[in-house]
Design an enzyme around this catalytic site. Structure first.
Site, PDB file in Angstrom:
ATOM      1  N   GLU A 103     -12.645 -20.313  37.958  1.00  0.00           N
ATOM      2  CA  GLU A 103     -13.391 -19.423  38.855  1.00  0.00           C
ATOM      3  C   GLU A 103     -12.462 -18.354  39.421  1.00  0.00           C
ATOM      4  O   GLU A 103     -11.257 -18.569  39.500  1.00  0.00           O
ATOM      5  CB  GLU A 103     -13.943 -20.260  40.035  1.00  0.00           C
ATOM      6  CG  GLU A 103     -15.427 -20.532  39.970  1.00  0.00           C
ATOM      7  CD  GLU A 103     -16.261 -19.366  40.470  1.00  0.00           C
ATOM      8  OE1 GLU A 103     -15.890 -18.188  40.262  1.00  0.00           O
ATOM      9  OE2 GLU A 103     -17.317 -19.647  41.047  1.00  0.00           O
ATOM     10  N   ASP A 104     -13.036 -17.244  39.876  1.00  0.00           N
ATOM     11  CA  ASP A 104     -12.201 -16.206  40.496  1.00  0.00           C
ATOM     12  C   ASP A 104     -11.843 -16.550  41.938  1.00  0.00           C
ATOM     13  O   ASP A 104     -10.690 -16.547  42.326  1.00  0.00           O
ATOM     14  CB  ASP A 104     -12.875 -14.821  40.403  1.00  0.00           C
ATOM     15  CG  ASP A 104     -14.289 -14.772  40.976  1.00  0.00           C
ATOM     16  OD1 ASP A 104     -14.832 -15.837  41.374  1.00  0.00           O
ATOM     17  OD2 ASP A 104     -14.866 -13.670  41.029  1.00  0.00           O
ATOM     18  N   ASP A 107     -15.542 -18.830  48.094  1.00  0.00           N
ATOM     19  CA  ASP A 107     -15.854 -18.291  49.424  1.00  0.00           C
ATOM     20  C   ASP A 107     -16.659 -19.356  50.168  1.00  0.00           C
ATOM     21  O   ASP A 107     -16.092 -20.246  50.774  1.00  0.00           O
ATOM     22  CB  ASP A 107     -16.599 -16.967  49.247  1.00  0.00           C
ATOM     23  CG  ASP A 107     -16.926 -16.292  50.570  1.00  0.00           C
ATOM     24  OD1 ASP A 107     -16.490 -16.791  51.617  1.00  0.00           O
ATOM     25  OD2 ASP A 107     -17.604 -15.245  50.566  1.00  0.00           O
ATOM     26  N   PHE A 156     -12.174  -9.120  52.167  1.00  0.00           N
ATOM     27  CA  PHE A 156     -12.859  -8.956  50.882  1.00  0.00           C
ATOM     28  C   PHE A 156     -11.882  -8.355  49.885  1.00  0.00           C
ATOM     29  O   PHE A 156     -11.319  -7.293  50.084  1.00  0.00           O
ATOM     30  CB  PHE A 156     -14.103  -8.068  51.011  1.00  0.00           C
ATOM     31  CG  PHE A 156     -15.019  -8.234  49.842  1.00  0.00           C
ATOM     32  CD1 PHE A 156     -15.926  -9.289  49.789  1.00  0.00           C
ATOM     33  CD2 PHE A 156     -14.953  -7.368  48.758  1.00  0.00           C
ATOM     34  CE1 PHE A 156     -16.742  -9.473  48.683  1.00  0.00           C
ATOM     35  CE2 PHE A 156     -15.768  -7.546  47.650  1.00  0.00           C
ATOM     36  CZ  PHE A 156     -16.664  -8.596  47.620  1.00  0.00           C
ATOM     37  N   ARG A 169     -12.993  -3.968  39.148  1.00  0.00           N
ATOM     38  CA  ARG A 169     -12.556  -5.145  38.370  1.00  0.00           C
ATOM     39  C   ARG A 169     -11.297  -4.854  37.570  1.00  0.00           C
ATOM     40  O   ARG A 169     -10.487  -5.732  37.342  1.00  0.00           O
ATOM     41  CB  ARG A 169     -13.653  -5.580  37.386  1.00  0.00           C
ATOM     42  CG  ARG A 169     -14.881  -6.209  38.008  1.00  0.00           C
ATOM     43  CD  ARG A 169     -15.697  -6.907  36.930  1.00  0.00           C
ATOM     44  NE  ARG A 169     -17.087  -7.139  37.315  1.00  0.00           N
ATOM     45  CZ  ARG A 169     -17.507  -8.211  37.973  1.00  0.00           C
ATOM     46  NH1 ARG A 169     -16.671  -9.121  38.344  1.00  0.00           N
ATOM     47  NH2 ARG A 169     -18.803  -8.348  38.266  1.00  0.00           N
TER      48      ARG A 169
HETATM   49  P1  IMP Z   1     -19.280 -18.548  46.890  1.00  0.00           P
HETATM   50  O1  IMP Z   1     -20.450 -19.103  46.140  1.00  0.00           O
HETATM   51  O2  IMP Z   1     -19.671 -18.114  48.302  1.00  0.00           O
HETATM   52  O3  IMP Z   1     -18.058 -19.429  46.901  1.00  0.00           O
HETATM   53  O4  IMP Z   1     -18.914 -17.188  46.229  1.00  0.00           O
HETATM   54  C1  IMP Z   1     -18.360 -17.133  45.000  1.00  0.00           C
HETATM   55  C2  IMP Z   1     -18.529 -15.771  44.364  1.00  0.00           C
HETATM   56  O5  IMP Z   1     -18.689 -14.715  45.329  1.00  0.00           O
HETATM   57  C3  IMP Z   1     -17.273 -15.465  43.614  1.00  0.00           C
HETATM   58  O6  IMP Z   1     -17.317 -15.987  42.301  1.00  0.00           O
HETATM   59  C4  IMP Z   1     -17.225 -13.964  43.674  1.00  0.00           C
HETATM   60  O7  IMP Z   1     -17.945 -13.394  42.595  1.00  0.00           O
HETATM   61  C5  IMP Z   1     -17.906 -13.589  44.971  1.00  0.00           C
HETATM   62  N1  IMP Z   1     -16.921 -13.318  46.045  1.00  0.00           N
HETATM   63  C6  IMP Z   1     -16.710 -14.028  47.172  1.00  0.00           C
HETATM   64  N2  IMP Z   1     -15.723 -13.485  47.922  1.00  0.00           N
HETATM   65  C7  IMP Z   1     -15.297 -12.390  47.239  1.00  0.00           C
HETATM   66  C8  IMP Z   1     -14.269 -11.394  47.484  1.00  0.00           C
HETATM   67  O8  IMP Z   1     -13.525 -11.390  48.469  1.00  0.00           O
HETATM   68  N3  IMP Z   1     -14.152 -10.438  46.528  1.00  0.00           N
HETATM   69  C9  IMP Z   1     -14.916 -10.384  45.397  1.00  0.00           C
HETATM   70  N4  IMP Z   1     -15.862 -11.289  45.131  1.00  0.00           N
HETATM   71  C10 IMP Z   1     -16.060 -12.285  46.042  1.00  0.00           C
HETATM   72 MG    MG Z   2     -18.290 -10.944  41.986  1.00  0.00          MG
END
Ligand code: IMP
Ligand code: MG
Length: 199
Positions: A103-104, A107, A156, A169
């Site tokens: 995963e990237d 959050d 962010f 990206r």
């Molecule tokens: P989560 O489900 O809230 O954990 O969010 C995961 C997804 O939200 C990641 O795979 C990202 O695509 C996006 N995301 C959350 N925070 C960031 C950030 O700081 N920059 C870019 N994408 C983010």
């Molecule tokens: Mg994203």
């Protein structure tokens, strides 16, 4: 959008190309030690993990299988909505396999929880989650990654695969986006017509 405009939108560089490369090599070593004889399936969560995934895969010193999955969260805000949808599933079955989910960023942790539940139902031998970045204090321990590259604050972040409204990206480093870029509603208008946003 030209290169100057891209850089103008950034507050600061968070991790350089060199720092990222160094950490990715360390993570690949850990995974090679753990899974070297087990031929793991590395799964890339598109699109945000794309660069992290390829760099990690080519640093692994063992046989692996590669596969890709795509999920999206609704909306284009800088906050995840928690509504996760599967856009593209894996090509291969993972029953009995050792899966490494790449995963990237974690959050709220909802995307990871969704994917872990999806994979668990397919009865793999194991699922290990690896994220490049983990936002501290934003998710429960249950939805934390097993391994991650760098802990970060609540800012962010864009670049090295991570986007805001599908932009930034291709920056080769990780940077903090200026808050006014996402609080002013400045997202690309073509994106606003298509709010189904791939992670
Ligand atoms: P989560 O489900 O809230 O954990 O969010 C995961 C997804 O939200 C990641 O795979 C990202 O695509 C996006 N995301 C959350 N925070 C960031 C950030 O700081 N920059 C870019 N994408 C983010
Ligand atoms: Mg994203």
């Amino acid at each position: 959008m030209d290169g100057q405009r891209l850089i103008h939108d950034l507050e600061r560089v968070l991790f350089t190309q060199e720092q990222i490369a160094h950490r990715v090599t360390q993570l690949a070593r850990i995974l090679t030690r753990r899974f070297g004889t087990l031929r793991p399936v590395l799964v890339c969560v598109l699109k945000g993990a794309c660069f992290f995934y390829v760099d990690l895969c080519r640093s692994m010193d063992c046989a692996i299988d590669m596969d890709f999955i795509s999920v999206s969260s609704y909306g284009l805000s800088a906050r995840s909505t928690g509504v996760v949808r599967l856009n593209r599933d894996l090509d291969q079955p993972i029953t009995g396999r050792h899966v490494i989910l790449v995963e990237d960023i974690i959050d709220s942790g909802r995307t990871l929880e969704y994917l872990k539940a999806l994979f668990a139902a397919r009865k793999p031998a194991s699922v290990t989650t690896v994220a490049l970045l983990e936002k501290q204090g934003c998710h429960s321990a249950r939805s934390a990654a097993d391994l991650y590259g760098f802990p970060i604050g609540g800012e962010f972040v864009v670049g090295y695969g991570l986007d805001y409204a599908n932009q930034y990206r291709n920056l080769p480093y990780l940077a903090v986006l200026k808050p006014e870029r996402y609080t002013s509603g400045a997202a690309d208008s073509t994106q606003e017509r298509n709010p189904q946003h791939e992670t």
